[in-house]
Design an enzyme around this catalytic site. Structure first.
Site, PDB file in Angstrom:
ATOM      1  N   GLY A  37       0.734  -1.195  -0.035  1.00  0.00           N
ATOM      2  CA  GLY A  37      -0.015  -0.142   0.083  1.00  0.00           C
ATOM      3  C   GLY A  37       0.794   1.087   0.036  1.00  0.00           C
ATOM      4  N   HIS A  38      -0.042   2.384  -0.125  1.00  0.00           N
ATOM      5  CA  HIS A  38       0.898   3.708  -0.361  1.00  0.00           C
ATOM      6  C   HIS A  38       1.531   3.962   1.121  1.00  0.00           C
ATOM      7  CE1 HIS A  38      -3.147   5.787   0.757  1.00  0.00           C
ATOM      8  NE2 HIS A  38      -2.802   5.040   1.750  1.00  0.00           N
ATOM      9  N   ASN A  39       2.756   4.544   1.011  1.00  0.00           N
ATOM     10  CA  ASN A  39       3.544   4.995   1.906  1.00  0.00           C
ATOM     11  C   ASN A  39       4.146   3.860   2.854  1.00  0.00           C
ATOM     12  OD1 ASN A  39       1.537   7.667   1.303  1.00  0.00           O
ATOM     13  ND2 ASN A  39       3.651   8.301   2.294  1.00  0.00           N
TER      14      ASN A  39
ATOM     15  N   SER B 267       1.148   2.851   4.926  1.00  0.00           N
ATOM     16  CA  SER B 267       1.918   3.469   6.044  1.00  0.00           C
ATOM     17  C   SER B 267       2.532   2.477   7.022  1.00  0.00           C
ATOM     18  CB  SER B 267       1.176   4.326   6.923  1.00  0.00           C
ATOM     19  OG  SER B 267       0.721   5.520   5.709  1.00  0.00           O
TER      20      SER B 267
END
Length: 338
Positions: free
Chosen positions: A238-240, A258
């Protein structure tokens, strides 16, 4: 190709026992598939079954008893690494002509290094940079302002979206997507409004990403994959997310946004996490583990939610006894009623 056992031992920096100078090895194969002109390997617990193989020669560990086999044996420190080296020797990948196809699209502002191959119907967008020795197969896509290191391989239909940074010797298998939008939405009154994903993905050196795996770009900043990490097929980061160096991520793993992961972490198949947690170095997670909290370094976990592996084994063993236990409880209840 034809090699003597002695030549292969020199190549592997191993020692030979039960040598047969007349034997010529022409291939490398698994224990079951190998024939009299093949070389194979074995590690525990399969060493005891070596005699069942038809392989002409075997690769074993220095600590294994080669005298039990009536055939040549090459003894090495790491049989698995030796087998990988033999595969590279006997089954080297086919050479690719280092030219830019007239059927490929390469933007005028793109910077292409030396000895690069860009095959038909591949696309390299404006201001992208491609390092020396890189191979881009048909239908691969390199977006605007991507920076890619040397000796990378982009297999067919792989995608690297705009602004992403790829290190040296990175392998992107067919269909993987680097830098697709992260899953970000704001919900008001039942309506989901997209949050613009303005970051990128940064991939270190010697990373491999499997077929149809997806690494999302960050909302802001960067999603990061550390050098030496290997990602299997059908994995989602996923993002980050920040994934450390030399991690192993097996098929169907899903890591929410994250999440920060340390170095040398192994995720077995179908592991999943919640978002916004931290996982320390040198952790191992068994298949289908659900990670719901921060995990300290050097942990070995399994189950859902994740618990120490030994505790999970005890609980699993106990669950199998529940049927008998319930039967005994019912028998005791009947006796008490009487």
């Amino acid at each position: 190709m034809e090699k003597s056992v002695k030549e292969l031992a020199e190549f592997l920096q191993g020692t030979v026992e039960n040598d047969n100078p007349a034997l010529k090895i022409t291939g490398v194969n698994g224990l079951i598939e190998a024939g009299p002109s093949d070389i194979s390997f074995a590690v525990a617990p399969y060493v005891e079954r070596c005699h069942e193989s038809r392989a002409g020669a075997m690769v074993l560990s220095d600590g294994d008893d080669a005298s039990l086999l009536k055939r040549p044996v090459i003894c090495v420190k790491n049989p698995r690494a030796a087998f990988a080296a033999l595969l590279g020797l006997f089954r080297a990948p086919e050479e690719v002509e280092r030219v830019i196809s007239k059927l490929a699209y390469v933007a005028p502002t793109a910077k292409i290094g030396k000895n690069v191959a860009i095959e038909p119907f591949a696309v390299v967008e404006e201001n992208a940079e491609i390092g020396d020795g890189t191979i881009i197969y048909p239908h691969a896509y390199v977006g605007k302002r991507v920076k890619m290191g040397r000796d990378c391989i982009l297999y067919p239909c792989s995608t690297v979206r705009e602004n992403c940074i790829i290190g040296n010797r990175v392998i992107l298998q067919a269909g993987c997507v680097i830098g697709g939008d992260g899953f970000g939405f704001v919900t008001e009154n039942g309506k989901h409004t997209k949050v613009l994903q303005t970051g990128n993905v940064v991939i270190g050196d010697d990373v491999e990403v499997g077929n149809n795996s997806c690494i999302d770009r960050a909302t802001v900043g960067s999603t990061i994959v550390g050098s030496g990490t290997k990602i299997d097929n059908l994995v989602h980061l996923g993002h980050n997310d920040i994934l450390g160096e030399n991690c192993l991520v097996v098929a169907h793993v899903g890591i929410s946004g994250s999440v920060t992961v340390g170095n040398n972490v192994t995720f077995a198949g179908q592991v999943g996490t919640v978002g916004h947690i931290t996982i320390g170095d040198n952790c191992v997670f068994g298949g289908r583990t659900g990670i719901t909290n921060d995990i300290p370094s050097n942990s070995v976990m399994a189950g859902f939610p994740a618990i120490p592996h030994k505790e999970w084994l005890r609980q699993t063993a106990s669950i199998k006894k529940i049927g008998d236990l319930m039967k005994r409880v019912k028998e005791i209840e009947k006796k008490l009623e009487k």
